[in-house]
Design a protein around this motif. Structure first.
Motif, PDB file in Angstrom:
ATOM      1  N   LEU A 154       0.827  -1.204   0.000  1.00 11.20           N
ATOM      2  CA  LEU A 154       0.000   0.000   0.000  1.00 11.20           C
ATOM      3  C   LEU A 154       0.865   1.260   0.000  1.00 11.20           C
ATOM      4  N   HIS A 155       1.930   1.263   0.814  1.00  4.57           N
ATOM      5  CA  HIS A 155       2.835   2.408   0.822  1.00  4.57           C
ATOM      6  C   HIS A 155       3.487   2.599  -0.541  1.00  4.57           C
ATOM      7  N   ASP A 156       3.913   1.525  -1.136  1.00  2.00           N
ATOM      8  CA  ASP A 156       4.549   1.601  -2.460  1.00  2.00           C
ATOM      9  C   ASP A 156       3.590   2.163  -3.501  1.00  2.00           C
ATOM     10  N   ALA A 157       2.283   1.903  -3.312  1.00  2.00           N
ATOM     11  CA  ALA A 157       1.268   2.393  -4.254  1.00  2.00           C
ATOM     12  C   ALA A 157       0.806   3.807  -3.926  1.00  2.00           C
ATOM     13  N   GLY A 158       1.367   4.409  -2.865  1.00  2.00           N
ATOM     14  CA  GLY A 158       1.055   5.796  -2.550  1.00  2.00           C
ATOM     15  C   GLY A 158      -0.070   6.027  -1.566  1.00  2.00           C
ATOM     16  N   TYR A 159      -0.499   4.986  -0.861  1.00  2.00           N
ATOM     17  CA  TYR A 159      -1.574   5.132   0.125  1.00  2.00           C
ATOM     18  C   TYR A 159      -1.025   5.672   1.448  1.00  2.00           C
ATOM     19  N   THR A 160      -1.840   6.467   2.127  1.00  2.00           N
ATOM     20  CA  THR A 160      -1.588   6.820   3.519  1.00  2.00           C
ATOM     21  C   THR A 160      -2.245   5.748   4.374  1.00  2.00           C
ATOM     22  N   VAL A 161      -1.441   5.069   5.203  1.00  2.00           N
ATOM     23  CA  VAL A 161      -1.929   3.912   5.956  1.00  2.00           C
ATOM     24  C   VAL A 161      -2.172   4.320   7.407  1.00  2.00           C
ATOM     25  N   LEU A 162      -3.383   4.074   7.880  1.00  2.00           N
ATOM     26  CA  LEU A 162      -3.808   4.476   9.221  1.00  2.00           C
ATOM     27  C   LEU A 162      -4.232   3.255  10.023  1.00  2.00           C
ATOM     28  N   ALA A 163      -3.623   3.065  11.197  1.00  2.00           N
ATOM     29  CA  ALA A 163      -4.057   2.002  12.104  1.00  2.00           C
ATOM     30  C   ALA A 163      -5.230   2.511  12.925  1.00  2.00           C
ATOM     31  N   VAL A 164      -6.257   1.700  13.067  1.00  2.00           N
ATOM     32  CA  VAL A 164      -7.376   2.047  13.947  1.00  2.00           C
ATOM     33  C   VAL A 164      -7.076   1.386  15.279  1.00  2.00           C
ATOM     34  N   GLU A 165      -6.539   2.169  16.205  1.00  2.00           N
ATOM     35  CA  GLU A 165      -6.009   1.588  17.434  1.00  2.00           C
ATOM     36  C   GLU A 165      -5.865   2.656  18.504  1.00  2.00           C
ATOM     37  N   GLN A 166      -5.850   2.216  19.760  1.00  2.00           N
ATOM     38  CA  GLN A 166      -5.644   3.112  20.898  1.00  2.00           C
ATOM     39  C   GLN A 166      -4.143   3.165  21.195  1.00  2.00           C
ATOM     40  N   VAL A 167      -3.520   4.236  20.754  1.00  2.00           N
ATOM     41  CA  VAL A 167      -2.075   4.377  20.926  1.00  2.00           C
ATOM     42  C   VAL A 167      -1.756   5.790  21.391  1.00  2.00           C
ATOM     43  N   GLU A 168      -0.566   5.979  21.931  1.00  2.00           N
ATOM     44  CA  GLU A 168      -0.116   7.311  22.314  1.00  2.00           C
ATOM     45  C   GLU A 168       0.020   8.171  21.059  1.00  2.00           C
ATOM     46  N   GLY A 169      -0.481   9.386  21.135  1.00  2.00           N
ATOM     47  CA  GLY A 169      -0.381  10.298  20.012  1.00  2.00           C
ATOM     48  C   GLY A 169      -1.368  10.027  18.896  1.00  2.00           C
ATOM     49  N   SER A 170      -2.397   9.233  19.166  1.00  2.00           N
ATOM     50  CA  SER A 170      -3.380   8.922  18.119  1.00  2.00           C
ATOM     51  C   SER A 170      -4.179  10.160  17.740  1.00  2.00           C
ATOM     52  N   LEU A 171      -4.723  10.129  16.529  1.00  2.00           N
ATOM     53  CA  LEU A 171      -5.605  11.175  16.052  1.00  2.00           C
ATOM     54  C   LEU A 171      -7.036  10.746  16.328  1.00  2.00           C
ATOM     55  N   LYS A 172      -7.783  11.563  17.065  1.00  2.00           N
ATOM     56  CA  LYS A 172      -9.177  11.227  17.336  1.00  2.00           C
ATOM     57  C   LYS A 172      -9.963  11.267  16.024  1.00  2.00           C
ATOM     58  N   LEU A 173     -10.866  10.319  15.871  1.00  2.00           N
ATOM     59  CA  LEU A 173     -11.541  10.125  14.595  1.00  2.00           C
ATOM     60  C   LEU A 173     -12.200  11.399  14.080  1.00  2.00           C
ATOM     61  N   GLY A 174     -12.827  12.164  14.970  1.00  2.00           N
ATOM     62  CA  GLY A 174     -13.498  13.389  14.554  1.00  2.00           C
ATOM     63  C   GLY A 174     -12.557  14.475  14.069  1.00  2.00           C
ATOM     64  N   GLU A 175     -11.254  14.314  14.326  1.00  2.00           N
ATOM     65  CA  GLU A 175     -10.269  15.308  13.912  1.00  2.00           C
ATOM     66  C   GLU A 175      -9.651  14.980  12.557  1.00  2.00           C
ATOM     67  N   PHE A 176     -10.003  13.830  12.009  1.00  2.00           N
ATOM     68  CA  PHE A 176      -9.411  13.417  10.731  1.00  2.00           C
ATOM     69  C   PHE A 176      -9.845  14.343   9.606  1.00  2.00           C
ATOM     70  N   GLN A 177      -8.889  14.786   8.814  1.00  2.00           N
ATOM     71  CA  GLN A 177      -9.168  15.615   7.651  1.00  2.00           C
ATOM     72  C   GLN A 177      -8.547  14.969   6.423  1.00  2.00           C
ATOM     73  N   ALA A 178      -9.369  14.683   5.442  1.00  2.00           N
ATOM     74  CA  ALA A 178      -8.873  14.070   4.214  1.00  2.00           C
ATOM     75  C   ALA A 178      -8.191  15.115   3.350  1.00  2.00           C
ATOM     76  N   GLU A 179      -7.159  14.693   2.652  1.00  2.00           N
ATOM     77  CA  GLU A 179      -6.478  15.564   1.707  1.00  2.00           C
ATOM     78  C   GLU A 179      -6.982  15.272   0.303  1.00  2.00           C
ATOM     79  N   PRO A 180      -7.207  16.294  -0.503  1.00  2.00           N
ATOM     80  CA  PRO A 180      -7.725  16.062  -1.851  1.00  2.00           C
ATOM     81  C   PRO A 180      -6.783  15.189  -2.677  1.00  2.00           C
ATOM     82  N   GLY A 181      -7.364  14.195  -3.334  1.00  2.00           N
ATOM     83  CA  GLY A 181      -6.577  13.317  -4.176  1.00  2.00           C
ATOM     84  C   GLY A 181      -5.801  12.246  -3.440  1.00  2.00           C
ATOM     85  N   GLU A 182      -5.871  12.241  -2.123  1.00  2.00           N
ATOM     86  CA  GLU A 182      -5.117  11.266  -1.329  1.00  2.00           C
ATOM     87  C   GLU A 182      -5.873   9.947  -1.259  1.00  2.00           C
TER      88      GLU A 182
END
Length: 255
Positions: A154-182
């Motif tokens: 997936l990384h080689d194909a240009g995807y941004t890979v996100l783990a759905v997990e409880q970890v230190e420094g995680s991004l809360k789901l409501g704060e996620f912002q998609a980038e155009p074309g990503e």
């Protein structure tokens, strides 16, 4: 009009140009040459520049639709349809019913594909079919013996890979912002152990669903439904914002 320009610019760049804000903007931009009007008798907003009809307060009869009214695609039509560039990765998910549910939700949101990794079962399977209800035949999927192989591909194909997990420094789901074309991939983990630590380490970021009760865990299929909906909506709203930005003209917002 200047106020509208500033508002639209703010909504676009902050990923908040949604239907509610489009309604709010129409009072400011109704004089532009894009055929925007507020229907006083029908209480209907007509915004041609984004081809949207929004019924603000007109009640509906709440009649349940028949299956024939849902405009369901055939298997062939689904396979040919444009997909949202969002991939779901299942990291050693044990329950076949969870796997089937993920297929069914991925079909509902017209996602690109599902990656089945490790001990995660693959179709054809009677147990998967119980919850997938045929979505295992419509949604594209691929099996990987090791989840890390999927992440690398997936990384080689240009995807941004996100783990759905409880970890230190995680991004809360409501704060996620998609980038155009990503393009994005979401990794969901095992029912007991979650996403493997080495897989988390290989991801670009982790998404976490805020929880407020005694239990700080959710069923895999429930988690999948929540994150698929939220991320797909963020991606589609960003796409809508870019379309509005393009159709109204960049100069309108930059003055």
């Amino acid at each position: 009009m200047a106020q509208a320009s500033n508002l639209v610019s703010h909504f676009i760049y902050n990923n908040t140009l949604n239907l509610k804000n489009i309604v709010y903007l129409c009072a400011e931009v109704c004089t532009c040459a894009n055929s925007i009007c507020l229907g006083s008798t029908e209480d209907v907003l007509c915004a041609d520049f984004v081809s949207i009809n929004i019924h603000l307060s007109k009640p509906c009869d709440m009649r349940k639709k028949e299956i024939e009214e849902l405009c369901r695609m055939t298997v062939e039509e689904f396979r040919a349809a444009e997909k949202l560039p969002l991939v779901i990765v299942l990291d050693n998910v044990r329950s076949l019913h969870n796997v089937g549910s993920v297929f069914r939700t991925a079909d509902a949101f017209c996602l690109e594909r599902v990656c089945l990794c490790g001990i995660t079962a693959c179709p054809p399977s009677a147990e998967i079919h119980k919850t997938a209800l045929g979505a295992e035949d419509t949604v594209e999927w691929k099996y990987y013996a090791d989840t890390m192989d999927a992440v690398r591909e997936l990384h080689d194909a240009g995807y941004t890979v996100l783990a759905v997990e409880q970890v230190e420094g995680s991004l809360k789901l409501g704060e996620f912002q998609a980038e155009p074309g990503e393009r994005y991939a979401l990794i969901l983990g095992n029912e007991v152990k979650g996403v493997r630590q080495d897989v988390v380490d290989a991801c670009d970021q982790a998404l976490e669903i805020p929880q407020y009760g005694m239990k700080h865990s959710l069923n895999v299929s429930v988690t999948a439904g929540i994150v698929m909906w939220e991320v797909s909506q963020a991606m589609r709203q960003k796409s809508l914002a870019e379309e509005v930005f393009s159709k109204l003209g960049k100069n309108l917002f930059l003055k």
